[in-house]
Enzyme design. Structure first.
Site, mmCIF file in Angstrom:
data_model
loop_
_atom_site.group_PDB
_atom_site.id
_atom_site.type_symbol
_atom_site.label_atom_id
_atom_site.label_comp_id
_atom_site.label_asym_id
_atom_site.label_seq_id
_atom_site.Cartn_x
_atom_site.Cartn_y
_atom_site.Cartn_z
ATOM 1 N N GLN A 1 0.849 -1.193 0.000
ATOM 2 C CA GLN A 1 0.000 0.000 0.000
ATOM 3 C C GLN A 1 0.889 1.248 0.000
ATOM 4 O O GLN A 1 2.014 1.232 0.500
ATOM 5 C CB GLN A 1 -0.954 -0.010 1.188
ATOM 6 C CG GLN A 1 -0.295 0.113 2.546
ATOM 7 C CD GLN A 1 -1.310 -0.044 3.686
ATOM 8 O OE1 GLN A 1 -2.096 -0.980 3.682
ATOM 9 N NE2 GLN A 1 -1.271 0.861 4.652
ATOM 10 N N GLU B 1 13.311 25.122 20.088
ATOM 11 C CA GLU B 1 13.573 25.305 21.518
ATOM 12 C C GLU B 1 15.068 25.554 21.747
ATOM 13 O O GLU B 1 15.825 24.612 21.851
ATOM 14 C CB GLU B 1 13.105 24.074 22.290
ATOM 15 C CG GLU B 1 11.624 23.794 22.124
ATOM 16 C CD GLU B 1 11.126 22.600 22.921
ATOM 17 O OE1 GLU B 1 11.790 22.174 23.890
ATOM 18 O OE2 GLU B 1 10.060 22.072 22.563
ATOM 19 N N TRP C 1 0.332 18.497 26.474
ATOM 20 C CA TRP C 1 1.504 17.632 26.329
ATOM 21 C C TRP C 1 1.417 16.566 27.408
ATOM 22 O O TRP C 1 1.427 16.898 28.582
ATOM 23 C CB TRP C 1 2.816 18.408 26.472
ATOM 24 C CG TRP C 1 3.962 17.452 26.266
ATOM 25 C CD1 TRP C 1 4.617 16.733 27.222
ATOM 26 C CD2 TRP C 1 4.551 17.080 25.028
ATOM 27 N NE1 TRP C 1 5.573 15.929 26.663
ATOM 28 C CE2 TRP C 1 5.561 16.116 25.309
ATOM 29 C CE3 TRP C 1 4.319 17.444 23.689
ATOM 30 C CZ2 TRP C 1 6.346 15.540 24.314
ATOM 31 C CZ3 TRP C 1 5.100 16.865 22.708
ATOM 32 C CH2 TRP C 1 6.100 15.934 23.019
#
Length: 420
Positions: free
Chosen positions: A107, A187, A399
Site C-alpha cells: 500500500q 527550543e 503535552w
C-alpha cells in the site's frame, strides 16, 4: 520525554497587573474553544498508545488540533523524518487501526501518517499539523533560519515532505493532504536549551524572518503555529513577539516544566499563579508566562496555554510538612524517565499518597513522606480551563495525549471546563 525544560533561574519580570484585570469573564470566543493535543511518534512503542486509542478514549472528538511530534532538521536545515518506521512504514493490524482494516503489503502509505489520514476521515473538522523540532530536534534550526537562501530552502523542503507528502522511499505524494499546517517547536531561538544546539545572536530576528517565509510559502489558509517558552528571559532573548504573532495562526505557550528534578528542592511545575513561600523569586507561573506575551503585544485570542498530562517528581524529600519546597536527593523513580511520570500511571498509586492543593496559586501535588509528585488531575484541569476562559485566551494545549487514562479522564475535564 518532555516538551523540554528551561533554565529556572531568577528572571526580571515586569508583569503588568492590568494584563489580567482587563480581561473580565465573558462568553467564549470561538478561538477560546481550541483544544490542541500533541501525539508523539514514540507513543506506539513502549507505551503502546496508538492513534486509534484517541478514538477509543474519547480524545479525538474533543480535539480541534492534533500536532504530530516531531519532524527533525538535518545540519543544512532541511526537513527529515526522525523515525521513518513510526512515521510511514510500520504496518498496523485491523485491531490497531482507526478504520478497523489491516494494512497490506504494497500500500502507498503505512505508519502513523496513514493512521492520521484515517483519523481525519473520521473527524473531518480536526486540523492536523506536523510539529518540527522539539527538545531533541532543534539543534539545527539556527542554520535553517540564517540566510534568505537557507530559510527558503528549509521551508520548501518541509512543505515538500510534510504538506505535499513526498516521503523518501514512498510513492510521490503518498502523504499529501494529511497535514493542514506546520507547528514550529524551535527550543529556543537565542538560548541553547538542549546541550549542543546551534545558537546565534541573530536568532531572534531570524526567527521572525523564518515565520514570514513559512507564511509566504504556505499561504494564508494553512495553519502556522509555534510552541513558545514560559521563561520571560527567553521570550526577550528569542522573539519579536508582535511581529511573530502577526504571521501565526496561534501560539501554544509552555504551561509546565516550571520546575522539576533538575532543581534541588521540590516545587510546582504548572501553577497558574506564583505560589507564596517558594525558593525562587521571581518565580514562574501561567500568569507570568501569558503576561510576558501580552506585555509584548501578543493578542490574547492567539495565546493557547499548555497543560501537562504528566507529573514531575522528586524522592529523598526531607524537611517534613506537606513536602512542598523541601530539599530532595534526586528524581523520583518512574516508568520511562526518572522524575517524569504519566498521569495514568500515578493515578493507580493514589492510595500511597496524600493529595495537597494550593487553591490560591492553582496547583496540586502528591506526597507520601519521601516522594513528591506534581499533580494535574481533573480538578486542576477544570481550574486551568476556567483560567483560560476568564482571561479570554485562545484555548488549551496538551503535552502529551498518551498520559491520559483509558477513558480520557483529563481531556474530558479540560474540554468541559473550556465549554462551560
Amino acid at each position: 520525554m518532555s516538551r523540554g525544560r528551561w533554565a529556572a533561574g531568577a528572571v526580571a519580570v515586569a508583569l503588568l497587573a492590568t494584563a489580567f484585570a482587563a480581561a473580565p469573564a465573558q462568553a467564549h470566543r470561538k478561538d477560546g474553544d481550541r483544544v490542541v493535543g500533541y501525539y508523539t511518534q514514540w507513543s506506539g512503542y513502549g507505551r503502546n498508545f496508538l492513534i486509534s486509542d484517541l478514538v477509543k478514549n474519547g480524545t479525538a472528538q474533543r480535539l480541534t488540533h492534533l500536532n504530530y511530534a516531531f519532524g527533525f532538521l538535518d545540519e543544512q536545515g532541511r526537513c527529515v523524518s526522525a523515525d521513518p518506521w513510526a512515521d510511514y512504514q510500520r504496518p498496523f493490524t485491523a485491531e490497531q487501526s482507526v478504520n478497523g482494516k489491516e494494512d497490506v503489503a504494497g500500500q502507498p502509505l503505512a505508519g502513523n501518517l496513514n493512521q492520521l489520514r484515517q483519523l481525519k476521515q473520521r473527524y473531518p473538522r480536526l486540523r492536523v499539523l506536523i510539529s518540527l523540532g522539539g527538545w531533541t530536534g532543534s539543534k539545527y534550526f539556527s542554520n535553517a533560519a540564517l540566510t534568505p537562501e537557507s530559510r527558503a530552502e528549509h521551508v520548501r523542503s518541509c512543505i515538500d515532505m510534510w504538506i505535499k507528502g513526498n516521503l523518501p522511499g514512498a510513492a510521490p505524494g503518498a502523504a499529501a493532504g494529511i497535514f493542514d499546517g506546520i507547528d514550529l517547536d524551535w527550543e529556543w531561538p537565542g538560548s541553547e536549551a538542549a546541550p549542543g544546539n546551534v545558537v546565534r545572536p541573530e536568532d531572534k530576528a531570524n526567527f521572525t524572518l523564518l515565520v514570514r517565509e513559512y507564511r509566504a510559502q504556505l499561504g494564508k489558509r494553512a495553519d502556522l503555529t509555534a510552541f513558545l517558552p514560559a521563561n520571560p528571559g527567553m521570550v526577550e532573548r528569542g522573539f519579536e513577539v508582535r511581529k511573530v504573532f502577526k504571521e501565526l495562526t496561534f501560539a501554544t505557550i509552555q504551561g509546565y516544566d516550571y520546575h522539576g528534578s533538575w532543581d534541588s528542592v521540590t516545587n510546582q511545575q504548572s501553577a497558574l499563579r506564583t505560589p507564596r513561600g517558594g525558593p525562587t523569586d521571581p518565580d514562574f507561573s501561567g500568569q507570568v508566562a501569558i503576561g510576558a506575551y501580552l506585555d509584548r503585544g501578543a493578542p490574547r485570542h492567539k495565546l493557547v496555554l499548555g497543560v501537562p498530562f504528566f507529573s514531575r517528581g522528586w524522592t529523598g524529600v526531607s524537611g517534613g510538612g506537606d513536602g512542598l519546597f523541601q530539599p530532595a536527593t534526586g528524581p523520583a523513580p518512574a516508568t520511562w524517565e526518572a522524575g517524569y511520570e504519566d498521569y495514568k500511571v500515578l493515578k493507580t498509586k493514589l492510595d500511597e499518597f496524600t493529595v495537597h492543593r494550593d487553591n490560591r496559586a492553582g496547583h496540586a501535588w502528591l506526597f507520601d513522606g519521601t516522594t513528591f509528585w506534581t499533580w494535574d488531575d481533573p480538578v486542576e484541569m477544570r481550574r486551568k480551563a476556567r483560567f483560560i476562559s476568564d482571561n479570554r485566551l485562545g484555548g488549551a494545549m496538551i503535552w502529551s495525549l498518551d498520559g491520559d487514562t483509558a477513558d480520557g479522564e483529563l481531556i474530558r475535564a479540560l474540554h468541559s471546563g473550556l465549554r462551560c
